[in-house]
Scaffold this motif. Sequence first.
Motif, mmCIF file in Angstrom:
data_model
loop_
_atom_site.group_PDB
_atom_site.id
_atom_site.type_symbol
_atom_site.label_atom_id
_atom_site.label_comp_id
_atom_site.label_asym_id
_atom_site.label_seq_id
_atom_site.Cartn_x
_atom_site.Cartn_y
_atom_site.Cartn_z
ATOM 1 N N ASP A 104 60.273 57.888 55.455
ATOM 2 C CA ASP A 104 59.882 57.138 56.643
ATOM 3 C C ASP A 104 58.380 56.841 56.657
ATOM 4 O O ASP A 104 57.949 55.726 56.914
ATOM 5 C CB ASP A 104 60.279 57.895 57.921
ATOM 6 C CG ASP A 104 60.627 56.926 59.036
ATOM 7 O OD1 ASP A 104 61.777 56.883 59.447
ATOM 8 O OD2 ASP A 104 59.715 56.184 59.470
ATOM 9 N N ILE A 105 57.621 57.865 56.329
ATOM 10 C CA ILE A 105 56.162 57.686 56.347
ATOM 11 C C ILE A 105 55.722 56.793 55.185
ATOM 12 O O ILE A 105 54.766 56.041 55.290
ATOM 13 C CB ILE A 105 55.452 59.063 56.302
ATOM 14 C CG1 ILE A 105 55.857 59.878 57.539
ATOM 15 C CG2 ILE A 105 53.941 58.901 56.247
ATOM 16 C CD1 ILE A 105 55.370 61.307 57.509
ATOM 17 N N GLY A 127 53.441 57.532 60.046
ATOM 18 C CA GLY A 127 53.881 56.295 59.407
ATOM 19 C C GLY A 127 52.850 55.185 59.557
ATOM 20 O O GLY A 127 52.636 54.391 58.635
ATOM 21 N N SER A 142 49.596 56.167 57.442
ATOM 22 C CA SER A 142 49.720 56.038 55.989
ATOM 23 C C SER A 142 49.263 54.650 55.520
ATOM 24 O O SER A 142 49.052 54.430 54.345
ATOM 25 C CB SER A 142 51.162 56.284 55.546
ATOM 26 O OG SER A 142 51.993 55.260 56.049
#
Lengths: 292, 278
Positions: free
Chosen positions: A104-105, A157, A160
């Motif tokens: 997800d991230i 997320g 990042s």
Amino acid sequence: MSVQLINVSHIYAQGTPFEFAALKDIHFSIDKDEFIGIIGHTGSGKSTLIQHLNGLLSPTEGSVVVDGVKMGDSKGDKLALRRKVGLVFQYAEHQLFEETVFKDIAFGPKNLGLSEEEIENRVRDAMEVVGLDFETYKERSPFELSGGQMRRVAIAGVLSMKPEILILDEPTAGLDPYGKEDILRSVYQLHERQKTTVVLVSHNMDEVARLANRVIVMSSGEILMDAPPAEIFTQVEKLNEIGLGAPDIICLMRALKKAGMDVDDQIFRAEQAKEEILRALKRGEGAPCSKI
Amino acid sequence: MQKAIEIKNLQYKYSRDEEEIIAIYNMSLDIYEGEFVGIIGHNGSGKSTLAKLINGIIMPTAGDIFVYGMNTKDEEKIWEIRQKAGIVFQNPDNQIVATIVEEDVAFGPENLGVEPGEIRRRVDDSLEIVRMSEFKDRKPHQLSGGQKQRIAIAGILAMEPRCIIFDEATAMLDPSGREEVLECIKQLNKENHTTVVYITHYMEEIVDADRIIVLNQGDILMQGSPKEIFARVEELQEVFLDVPNITHLAYELKKEGLAIPDGILTVDELVENLCQFN
């Protein structure tokens, strides 16, 4: 990096019976190193405003200027802006979708076409900032985490992507006091250490009073006040008038002063209030308080 | 006093990744008719699970819950239980089903098979109580969060419940919306004598409650009057909770040696106590 809004208006559903001016002639800029708090009640235009800062919405009138260059309407311009300005939506955990926390991230950096190694570094860094241990959580499903942890994954997320400006819309809504503190601490450290510019949209006056070095008060689509916290939170009547309410601490200091205690009634942070009250009492000899 | 809700040796567990998670751990609790009970606890302490159990949305894995004497495990009584003890959730947008305010409020009684004249009366009364009568012809999406949440409350009121459980019903609202909803709930409790179970993260909201229950790891950690509970600052902080800002400042001042009583809850109380030293 700087973003400027020049005479920006935004009208929803223009030309229909539902036409609604959410922003009216907004003029302001965000500069490097700022920690801006945006307050205002529901419907005051906060969310519309922040969506202009990262190109999700385009102004109906006026222009957005990024680092001195006027934003065009091209998709490329908007994408470039979104990479530099990260936006964490309200209840951001509703947008989690991957099988694992790592995936997800990593979703954003992956789409940037970065190397595997760089992606992992970014996920690692982002998780560290939000206080999630990489080894413990990377393989976990985001949907099995607590609300506060899910929120932190969602924030990671956005981090990042290494945004230069981080905008958070009500990042602590619905969390318990501990979860709130965790997130606020992370955001504050990010601002202090990595010099990320932060825009924090919040209903919580105490949160903003504590963290921001500049506060913007929105009301009916306009910027009502734009000043350092000390100038905003001391205007108790004005805040009450627009339905926001002042921080508890300043209400206390005012009540003490009114009751006859010799205290500075412009204080709105708890720590300072404590010192001030102790000082006033030590000075002691003041007139006895009148009945409340 | 009659018991509105009686919880006996309640346990609720579920498994995740073959790991057993106990969300509620052998809890016993009585809530009395007409009480305003505040429930606090950090995320994951079991608050929302408890609300769902009381409403029969999920079933105990051990122990029993009686709502006005009816066991939530009794399938034949489940609709009566939900009518007697309604629940208002966090997100107003998930609770509104119709496209016109009064139709939304009428949805519950319609499903109970209440006859039309009576529905009309209930809808009008309910909207009156939450002070939303003038909005009865409006579309819910045109309302503010606080207004929508009051419509959700009216929808529950139209079922004529004797108890309402509020599961973080103000969490998504701004300060004025929160105040408007909270005022409405307090008034319901005082004037209609509706039993209120109020789950929240906002400590300030429950300083007027009759009783506060603190949950931790699926169990009751402490319960008492707001004064008694908020006097225990350190214990609350240990379970990741906090006390209202003013209570906390009073506590800090007391630590500095000022003779202030424990559990100060309001600005006025603190001013009064500090003034005696001046």
